[in-house]
Design a protein around this motif. Sequence first.
Motif, mmCIF file in Angstrom:
data_model
loop_
_atom_site.group_PDB
_atom_site.id
_atom_site.type_symbol
_atom_site.label_atom_id
_atom_site.label_comp_id
_atom_site.label_asym_id
_atom_site.label_seq_id
_atom_site.Cartn_x
_atom_site.Cartn_y
_atom_site.Cartn_z
ATOM 1 N N HIS A 25 1.118 3.818 -4.696
ATOM 2 C CA HIS A 25 0.184 4.171 -3.626
ATOM 3 C C HIS A 25 -1.151 4.536 -4.265
ATOM 4 O O HIS A 25 -1.231 5.488 -5.047
ATOM 5 N N ARG B 178 -5.193 5.449 -3.598
ATOM 6 C CA ARG B 178 -6.288 5.805 -2.696
ATOM 7 C C ARG B 178 -7.587 5.308 -3.320
ATOM 8 O O ARG B 178 -8.009 5.786 -4.373
ATOM 9 N N ASN C 216 -11.784 4.211 -3.093
ATOM 10 C CA ASN C 216 -13.049 4.661 -2.505
ATOM 11 C C ASN C 216 -13.627 3.524 -1.664
ATOM 12 O O ASN C 216 -14.681 2.964 -1.984
ATOM 13 N N ASP D 128 -14.071 1.942 2.549
ATOM 14 C CA ASP D 128 -14.063 2.135 4.000
ATOM 15 C C ASP D 128 -13.851 0.767 4.636
ATOM 16 O O ASP D 128 -14.786 -0.023 4.764
ATOM 17 N N LYS E 264 -13.682 -0.441 7.443
ATOM 18 C CA LYS E 264 -14.377 -0.859 8.661
ATOM 19 C C LYS E 264 -15.599 -1.723 8.337
ATOM 20 O O LYS E 264 -16.141 -2.378 9.232
ATOM 21 N N ASP F 199 -5.171 0.296 4.121
ATOM 22 C CA ASP F 199 -5.105 0.648 5.532
ATOM 23 C C ASP F 199 -6.438 1.262 5.958
ATOM 24 O O ASP F 199 -7.414 1.276 5.200
ATOM 25 N N LYS F 200 -6.495 1.789 7.155
ATOM 26 C CA LYS F 200 -7.750 2.310 7.684
ATOM 27 C C LYS F 200 -8.230 3.563 6.957
ATOM 28 O O LYS F 200 -9.392 3.947 7.085
ATOM 29 N N THR F 201 -7.353 4.213 6.202
ATOM 30 C CA THR F 201 -7.757 5.386 5.430
ATOM 31 C C THR F 201 -8.118 5.037 3.990
ATOM 32 O O THR F 201 -8.408 5.939 3.191
ATOM 33 N N GLY F 202 -8.078 3.756 3.625
ATOM 34 C CA GLY F 202 -8.444 3.343 2.282
ATOM 35 C C GLY F 202 -7.327 3.459 1.262
ATOM 36 O O GLY F 202 -7.601 3.558 0.063
ATOM 37 N N ILE F 203 -6.064 3.428 1.697
ATOM 38 C CA ILE F 203 -4.918 3.556 0.796
ATOM 39 C C ILE F 203 -4.166 2.230 0.767
ATOM 40 O O ILE F 203 -3.907 1.630 1.820
#
Length: 355
Positions: free
Chosen positions: A162, A164, A166, A168, A170, A283-287
């Motif tokens: 997993h 994370r 940096n 975004d 969108k 995903d939408k959280t950047g993970i």
Amino acid sequence: MATAASLFATTTAGASSLLAPAAAAPSTSSTALFPTSVPSLRAYYPRLLLAFRRPAVAAVADPQGAVLEEEPQQQQEEDGGQYDDDDYDDGYEGGRGPAFTPPSRPRTGKAALPLKRDRTRSKRFLEIQKLRESKREYDVPTAVTLMKQMASARFVESAEAHFRMNLDPKYNDQQLRATVNLPKGTGQTVKIAVLTQGEKIDQARAAGADIVGGDDLIDQIKGGFMEFDKLIASPDMMPKVASLGKILGPRGLMPNPKAGTVSPNITQAIEEFKKGKVEYRVDKTGIAHVPFGKVDFPEEDLIANFMAVVRSVERNKPSGAKGIYWKTAYLCSSMGPSIKLNIKEMLDYGSESSD
């Protein structure tokens, strides 16, 4: 004449005595409620209201009938005759009753754990969690060894990474979606369906596709048929596959060139997914969540698969990524706690292994 004068004096004295207020007999209760040395009724009026509002307090405070102690004259003059409940500290809040303090009991078991999320964990998870240090950053070989030790479920768990990032997602220039070929495989059996037509149908069956079809397979999918893990389509079938977007999109099965599931070379695409090709995306959280094998793999195989994933994520860095690309990286099994990795050591280990 003297008799008349004396009679008139007696009558006048009697009348004046009737008009004069009668002297009230001293009483303990009246003296308590209406002190004789009250300089101003306005100053003591709130205290009288408090006395009637809290009869039980007065009885407990003084069984003799005294409601409240008389306040010094000097304090009343300094306050300007204003009354404040805070001036009287008798154990009650605002004169409305005692403050309720529930009895405190010592917490035992899971309720005594400091972290709230640990109070819902199983005993197995809490035991294996003690094998790692939560705030320590591990190197890749040590983390893989620790992950295998903490995999104690009754089935063969998957090894997961997993990251994370940096990013975004969108923004179009910060989306990360790619595939990686795991050199040691995924340890899973992948059921592949192929949408094609003409001569490629026989090629797909020869390459090992489990389900092959054209318009008939599209109709089956519209009817609810989903007995496959990957759907590969040839480019000439994409106009027809577009009608399946609402069905395949939410399940992540829609063919996409970035995922390698739309290819003119059907045979090569089938072989890659059979050997261990894995698709990943943030995903939408950047993970990004990437499975890279099974915990029963040898440690060398797990390290080789993991470093292949790291190199793929580094190689497919979006053009819009700014600043620090990697934020955090964790390893874990399907049912085990996460193990934090040292980003610098991870990237250096990848460069050393590639050399």
